[in-house]
Design an enzyme around this catalytic site. Structure first.
Site, PDB file in Angstrom:
ATOM      1  N   CYS A   2       0.854  -1.204   0.000  1.00 32.63           N
ATOM      2  CA  CYS A   2       0.000   0.000   0.000  1.00 32.63           C
ATOM      3  C   CYS A   2       0.886   1.249   0.000  1.00 32.63           C
ATOM      4  O   CYS A   2       2.028   1.213   0.399  1.00 32.63           O
ATOM      5  CB  CYS A   2      -0.866   0.006   1.251  1.00 32.63           C
ATOM      6  SG  CYS A   2      -1.948  -1.401   1.366  1.00 32.63           S
ATOM      7  N   ARG A  27       4.533   0.838  -6.484  1.00 34.21           N
ATOM      8  CA  ARG A  27       4.491  -0.149  -5.397  1.00 34.21           C
ATOM      9  C   ARG A  27       3.482  -1.253  -5.676  1.00 34.21           C
ATOM     10  O   ARG A  27       3.404  -2.234  -4.949  1.00 34.21           O
ATOM     11  CB  ARG A  27       4.148   0.543  -4.070  1.00 34.21           C
ATOM     12  CG  ARG A  27       5.185   1.566  -3.626  1.00 34.21           C
ATOM     13  CD  ARG A  27       4.651   2.505  -2.550  1.00 34.21           C
ATOM     14  NE  ARG A  27       4.438   1.826  -1.290  1.00 34.21           N
ATOM     15  CZ  ARG A  27       5.383   1.667  -0.343  1.00 34.21           C
ATOM     16  NH1 ARG A  27       6.595   2.110  -0.560  1.00 34.21           N
ATOM     17  NH2 ARG A  27       5.136   1.069   0.790  1.00 34.21           N
ATOM     18  N   TRP A  76      -2.968  -2.403  -1.798  1.00 37.29           N
ATOM     19  CA  TRP A  76      -2.575  -3.717  -2.354  1.00 37.29           C
ATOM     20  C   TRP A  76      -3.239  -4.721  -1.414  1.00 37.29           C
ATOM     21  O   TRP A  76      -2.836  -4.867  -0.263  1.00 37.29           O
ATOM     22  CB  TRP A  76      -1.055  -3.861  -2.363  1.00 37.29           C
ATOM     23  CG  TRP A  76      -0.574  -5.114  -2.978  1.00 37.29           C
ATOM     24  CD1 TRP A  76      -0.536  -5.412  -4.304  1.00 37.29           C
ATOM     25  CD2 TRP A  76      -0.075  -6.282  -2.297  1.00 37.29           C
ATOM     26  NE1 TRP A  76      -0.029  -6.671  -4.504  1.00 37.29           N
ATOM     27  CE2 TRP A  76       0.266  -7.233  -3.299  1.00 37.29           C
ATOM     28  CE3 TRP A  76       0.149  -6.598  -0.978  1.00 37.29           C
ATOM     29  CZ2 TRP A  76       0.791  -8.489  -2.985  1.00 37.29           C
ATOM     30  CZ3 TRP A  76       0.680  -7.848  -0.672  1.00 37.29           C
ATOM     31  CH2 TRP A  76       0.980  -8.770  -1.661  1.00 37.29           C
ATOM     32  N   ASN A 102      -1.086   1.053   5.942  1.00 39.57           N
ATOM     33  CA  ASN A 102      -0.243   0.094   5.223  1.00 39.57           C
ATOM     34  C   ASN A 102       0.285  -0.884   6.263  1.00 39.57           C
ATOM     35  O   ASN A 102       0.857  -0.493   7.262  1.00 39.57           O
ATOM     36  CB  ASN A 102       0.932   0.790   4.514  1.00 39.57           C
ATOM     37  CG  ASN A 102       1.818  -0.221   3.780  1.00 39.57           C
ATOM     38  OD1 ASN A 102       1.354  -1.317   3.421  1.00 39.57           O
ATOM     39  ND2 ASN A 102       3.076   0.111   3.594  1.00 39.57           N
ATOM     40  N   GLY A 103       0.043  -2.178   6.018  1.00 42.63           N
ATOM     41  CA  GLY A 103       0.508  -3.194   6.972  1.00 42.63           C
ATOM     42  C   GLY A 103      -0.595  -4.216   7.195  1.00 42.63           C
ATOM     43  O   GLY A 103      -1.547  -4.296   6.431  1.00 42.63           O
ATOM     44  N   GLU A 482      17.259 -17.264 -10.840  1.00 40.17           N
ATOM     45  CA  GLU A 482      16.894 -15.860 -11.060  1.00 40.17           C
ATOM     46  C   GLU A 482      16.276 -15.678 -12.450  1.00 40.17           C
ATOM     47  O   GLU A 482      15.273 -14.976 -12.594  1.00 40.17           O
ATOM     48  CB  GLU A 482      18.126 -14.968 -10.884  1.00 40.17           C
ATOM     49  CG  GLU A 482      17.928 -13.503 -11.224  1.00 40.17           C
ATOM     50  CD  GLU A 482      16.803 -12.810 -10.451  1.00 40.17           C
ATOM     51  OE1 GLU A 482      16.297 -13.393  -9.461  1.00 40.17           O
ATOM     52  OE2 GLU A 482      16.388 -11.707 -10.866  1.00 40.17           O
ATOM     53  N   LYS A 486      12.561 -14.117 -12.990  1.00 37.40           N
ATOM     54  CA  LYS A 486      12.349 -12.952 -13.865  1.00 37.40           C
ATOM     55  C   LYS A 486      11.247 -13.251 -14.864  1.00 37.40           C
ATOM     56  O   LYS A 486      10.344 -12.459 -15.091  1.00 37.40           O
ATOM     57  CB  LYS A 486      13.629 -12.602 -14.625  1.00 37.40           C
ATOM     58  CG  LYS A 486      14.635 -11.743 -13.947  1.00 37.40           C
ATOM     59  CD  LYS A 486      14.278 -10.297 -13.705  1.00 37.40           C
ATOM     60  CE  LYS A 486      13.628 -10.009 -12.390  1.00 37.40           C
ATOM     61  NZ  LYS A 486      14.182 -10.409 -11.149  1.00 37.40           N
ATOM     62  N   GLU A 489       7.613 -13.926 -13.180  1.00 42.02           N
ATOM     63  CA  GLU A 489       6.949 -12.828 -12.459  1.00 42.02           C
ATOM     64  C   GLU A 489       6.452 -11.737 -13.412  1.00 42.02           C
ATOM     65  O   GLU A 489       5.534 -11.001 -13.057  1.00 42.02           O
ATOM     66  CB  GLU A 489       7.852 -12.235 -11.395  1.00 42.02           C
ATOM     67  CG  GLU A 489       9.053 -11.462 -11.899  1.00 42.02           C
ATOM     68  CD  GLU A 489       9.804 -10.788 -10.768  1.00 42.02           C
ATOM     69  OE1 GLU A 489       9.172 -10.324  -9.808  1.00 42.02           O
ATOM     70  OE2 GLU A 489      11.028 -10.736 -10.834  1.00 42.02           O
ATOM     71  N   HIS A 505      17.299 -36.416 -12.018  1.00 42.23           N
ATOM     72  CA  HIS A 505      16.550 -36.782 -10.795  1.00 42.23           C
ATOM     73  C   HIS A 505      15.118 -36.264 -10.844  1.00 42.23           C
ATOM     74  O   HIS A 505      14.508 -36.019  -9.809  1.00 42.23           O
ATOM     75  CB  HIS A 505      17.299 -36.238  -9.580  1.00 42.23           C
ATOM     76  CG  HIS A 505      18.720 -36.713  -9.515  1.00 42.23           C
ATOM     77  ND1 HIS A 505      19.072 -37.971  -9.076  1.00 42.23           N
ATOM     78  CD2 HIS A 505      19.872 -36.124  -9.926  1.00 42.23           C
ATOM     79  CE1 HIS A 505      20.380 -38.137  -9.191  1.00 42.23           C
ATOM     80  NE2 HIS A 505      20.897 -37.024  -9.701  1.00 42.23           N
ATOM     81  N   LYS A 604       6.230  -3.987  -5.270  1.00 39.27           N
ATOM     82  CA  LYS A 604       7.669  -3.705  -5.325  1.00 39.27           C
ATOM     83  C   LYS A 604       8.320  -3.986  -3.973  1.00 39.27           C
ATOM     84  O   LYS A 604       9.457  -4.401  -3.910  1.00 39.27           O
ATOM     85  CB  LYS A 604       7.912  -2.242  -5.715  1.00 39.27           C
ATOM     86  CG  LYS A 604       9.391  -1.897  -5.889  1.00 39.27           C
ATOM     87  CD  LYS A 604      10.036  -2.736  -6.959  1.00 39.27           C
ATOM     88  CE  LYS A 604      11.536  -2.535  -7.038  1.00 39.27           C
ATOM     89  NZ  LYS A 604      12.192  -3.500  -7.942  1.00 39.27           N
TER      90      LYS A 604
END
Ligand code: AGP
Length: 609
Positions: A2, A27, A76, A102-103, A482, A486, A489, A505, A604
Site C-alpha cells: 500500500c 508499489r 494492495w 499500510n501493513g 533468477e 524474472k 513474475e 533426478h 515492489k
C-alpha cells in the site's frame, strides 16, 4: 504494498494528495482513495477500485470544496477483495475519523468482534477498518490521546495517516513495521510511504522510526513515542531526484533500468574501488570482527535471495568462509544456530521486506552482527543493521528487480574481496587479477546490450512456449533460479530454475518439443558437464536457448538459439549472465502483452508477511 500520502497546509489538498499518490503507483496496487476536511468541518471520502485515474474520474463528477488537510492511499489487497468498499480511507461508524493504513493488523478479528459488541458498524472486509473505529471508541476530545490508546491495542504492522473532522488542520501519523516519512515544507507538512511521493514539494524529511507518532499542522511537526515521550527527530535532506521516476524514452521502467546497469556498476566500482583500492564505506565492522567470523548467513527474499546464493559461492571461493543462504521467511522461524561469531548479511533492495527485517531482528537478538546490502537510503533495514552497504542503484521502479540485483551481486564480490583481504585467503596477484576483471564489467555490459535486438528475436521466437526450464551449474545455478523468477513474475509463464546436475533426478521428465530450456553455460570447469545436459535435452527434442561465452562453437552447434557473452573468469560470470536473462524475460513478457512494470499480484516492496 500500500501507498500512503497525507497533507496539511495552505494549498488545496486534493490535487497534491493525488499527484503524490501517483508517484507511489510503482508499489503495485488494486484500488485507491482520498479523504479530506473541508472548511465546514465535513469529512469527505472518495475511493475507487482500479487505477488512480478511476478515482480522478470519480472526483471529477463531484463539486469538490477547498480542503487544506487530507490523506490518500493506494491499496494492495491483503484482507478482502479489491473493491470500492475495501479501499482506503476507512472511517468510524459516525464518519468522524478517517484512516489510511499500510501493513497487517494481526488481531483485527478479535478487535472487530469487541467493537461490534459496543455497537460499531463495519462496512468492509478489511483489517484496517478497525483502526478508525478503535480511535473513535477512545476519543473523548483529544485525538492524539485516542490514537495512542487505539494503537496500543493493535498487533501486527502499520503505517497510519489519520484525520478527524473535529480537528481541522491536524494530521497524525504513526508507524510500526511499515515505512513512513514526514515531509517538512513551508507552511505545509506531509506524510508518505516513500520519498518520491513528496520530492516535488520538499526535500526535508524525517524518517519516522518504529513506534513513533507524528503530529502535524501546517506550521508544526512534532514527533512522540507511542508512550507519549517527545522526540527530537533528525531532519534529513534528500539528495536524489525524481528523474528516475520518468521512463526517459524507454517503453518500460524495467527496460530503462536494464540499460542503467553499466552506469550503476561503474559508479559502484568508482566509489568502492578507487584506483583499485577497496573502500567499503558503510562497513562499520572492525577487521577483527571479520577475522573471527566463523560463518556467514545470508538472509533475503526473491531476487535478493538469488543474489545471496551467488554470494555464497563467491565468499566461499574467495574468503574460504562457510556460507549458509536462507530465505528470510524460513530463517526467522527455524530457530537458527547463530551466535556472536556469525556474520549475517541481509540483502534487500527496498530495505522494507517484512520477512527480512524480522530475520535481522532474530539474528541480532541471538548476538550476530548484521551487514545489510540495501538500495533504499534510510530504509528500515538500513537503520536496523550494524553496517549498511548501500548499492546506490537509484530508485528501482519496475517491480521485477534488475539493476538492484546486479548491484547486489557486485557488492558481494566487493565484500568477498574485503573478507579475503582481511583473512589473507588470496594471493596479491589473485586479488589484483579479480579486481582487473571486475572493473571491466560495465563495459562488458555495454557489449551485451549491443546484442539486444538478437536477444529480442530469440525471446520472441520462444515466447509461445507455455513452460520454461532454466539450467545452470555451480555459480550459475542461482542464475538459473533468477532467470526463472524474472520470466515467471512478468510473463506469468511457468518457469523453473534447476541445478543442471539434477536433471536426471526428475526434471528430464519434462523435456519434450513443447518445452523451452535455457542453459546457462559460459566457459567454466563444469562446461563439459553442462554440454552433456544439453545433449540429453536435444535427444529429447527440447528447445534449447544457450547462454555461452563468445565463440563457443561446440554449444552453438547443439542449441536452437545462442546468446553470447564476453569472456570473463567463471566466478564473475553470474554478473554477465544476469543481463541476457533479464532481457529474455522482458521481451517474452512484452510479446505476451503483460504489464511488465506492474505485474499482477506483485508489489515492489513486500512489507507484510
Ligand atoms: C524481484 O524481481 C521480485 N520483485 C521480488 O522477488 C523481490 O526481489 C523480493 O520481494 C525482495 O524484495 P527486497 O529486495 O526489496 O527485499
Amino acid at each position: 504494498m500500500c501507498g500512503i500520502v497525507g497533507y496539511v497546509g495552505n494549498k488545496d489538498a486534493v490535487p497534491i494528495l493525488l499527484e503524490s499518490l501517483k508517484k507511489l503507483e510503482y508499489r503495485g496496487y488494486d484500488s485507491s482513495g482520498v479523504g479530506f476536511l473541508d472548511h465546514d468541518a465535513r469529512l469527505i471520502v472518495h475511493k475507487s477500485k482500479g487505477k488512480i485515474r478511476n478515482l480522478e474520474e470519480l472526483l471529477a463528477s463531484h463539486t469538490l470544496p477547498l480542503a487544506h488537510a487530507g490523506i490518500s492511499h493506494t491499496r494492495w489487497a491483503t484482507h478482502g477483495l479489491p473493491c470500492d468498499t475495501n479501499a482506503h480511507p476507512h472511517t468510524d461508524s459516525k464518519h468522524t475519523i478517517a484512516v489510511v493504513h499500510n501493513g497487517i493488523i494481526e488481531n483485527y478479528q478479535e478487535l472487530k468482534a469487541e467493537l461490534k459488541k459496543k455497537g460499531c458498524h463495519f462496512t468492509s472486509e478489511t483489517d484496517s477498518e478497525v483502526v478508525p473505529q478503535l480511535i473513535a471508541h477512545f476519543y473523548k476530545g483529544d485525538l492524539l490521546a485516542a490514537v495512542r490508546q487505539a494503537i496500543a491495542k493493535l498487533k501486527g504492522t502499520f503505517a497510519l495517516g489519520i484525520i478527524s473532522r473535529e480537528h481541522h488542520g491536524l494530521l497524525i501519523a504513526a508507524r510500526v513495521g511499515s515505512p513512513l516519512i514526514v515531509g517538512i515544507g513551508d507552511n505545509e507538512n506531509f506524510i508518505a510511504s516513500d520519498v518520491p511521493a513528496i520530492l516535488e514539494f520538499t526535500r526535508r524529511v524525517i524518517y519516522l522510526k518504529d513506534r513513533q507518532i507524528a503530529v502535524l499542522t501546517k506550521d508544526k511537526a512534532e514527533v512522540y513515542s507511542f508512550e507519549g515521550k517527545k522526540a527530537t527527530p533528525v531532519i534529513d535532506t534528500v539528495s536524489f531526484n525524481v528523474t528516475a521516476a520518468r521512463k526517459d524514452g524507454f517503453a518500460h521502467f524495467m527496460l530503462k533500468e536494464i540499460h542503467e546497469q553499466p552506469e550503476v556498476l561503474a559508479q559502484m566500482l568508482a566509489l568502492r574501488l578507487k584506483n583499485k583500492q577497496l573502500s567499503l564505506e558503510g562497513l562499520q565492522l572492525p577487521d577483527a570482527v571479520l577475522k573471527r567470523t566463523a560463518k556467514v548467513v545470508v538472509v533475503a527474499c526473491g531476487t535478493a535471495y538469488h543474489a545471496g546464493l551467488v554470494g555464497k559461492y563467491i565468499i566461499e571461493t574467495l574468503a574460504r568462509l562457510p556460507v549458509e543462504c536462507d530465505t528470510s521467511s524460513e530463517f526467522r522461524y527455524r530457530n537458527p544456530i547463530i551466535d556472536k561469531n556469525t556474520l549475517v548479511i541481509a540483502v534487500s533492495q527496498s530495505g522494507e521486506t517484512a520477512d527480512t527485517l524480522a530475520a535481522v531482528r532474530e539474528a541480532r537478538a541471538k548476538g550476530a552482527k548484521v551487514i545489510a546490502i540495501c538500495n533504499v537510503v534510510g530504509s528500515s533495514l538500513a537503520r536496523e543493521s550494524d553496517s549498511i552497504l548501500y548499492t546506490y542503484a537509484g530508485q528501482e521502479i519496475g517491480v521485477a528487480s534488475t539493476k538492484a540485483y546486479t548491484a547486489q551481486l557486485m557488492m558481494f564480490y566487493l565484500l568477498a574481496l574485503k573478507l579475503a583481504q582481511v583473512r589473507k585467503t588470496l594471493k596479491p596477484q589473485e586479488w589484483k587479477s579479480l579486481v582487473n576483471h571486475l572493473v571491466r564489467v560495465p563495459s562488458l555490459y555495454k557489449t551485451i546490450l549491443k546484442g539486444i535486438h538478437h536477444i529480442q528475436k530469440v525471446a520472441e521466437a520462444n515466447s509461445h512456449f507455455g513452460c520454461f526450464l532454466f539450467l545452470g551449474r555451480h555459480v550459475n545455478f542461482p542464475s538459473a533460479l533468477e532467470g526463472a523468477l524474472k520470466l515467471k513474475e512478468i510473463s506469468y509463464v511457468p518457469a523453473e530454475g534447476y541445478a543442471a546436475g539434477e536433471m536426471k533426478h526428475g526434471p528430464i521428465a519434462l523435456i519434450d518439443e513443447y518445452r523451452a530450456v535455457v542453459c546457462i553455460n559460459p566457459k567454466s570447469h563444469v562446461h563439459e558437464k553442462m554440454f552433456s545436459n544439453i545433449q540429453e535435452i536435444k535427444a529429447r527434442r527440447g528447445n534449447i536457448i544457450a547462454i555461452v561465452t563468445k565463440g563457443d562453437k561446440e554449444i552453438k552447434s547443439h542449441a536452437d538459439f545462442t546468446i553470447e557473452m564476453p569472456d570473463i573468469p567463471e566466478l564473475l560470470s553470474p554478473l554477465l549472465a544476469a543481463l541476457p536473462l533479464q532481457m529474455l524475460a522482458y521481451f517474452i513478457a512484452v510479446k505476451r502483452g503483460c504489464d511488465v512494470d506492474q505485474p499482477r499480484n506483485l508489489a515492489k516492496s513486500v512489507t507484510v508477511e
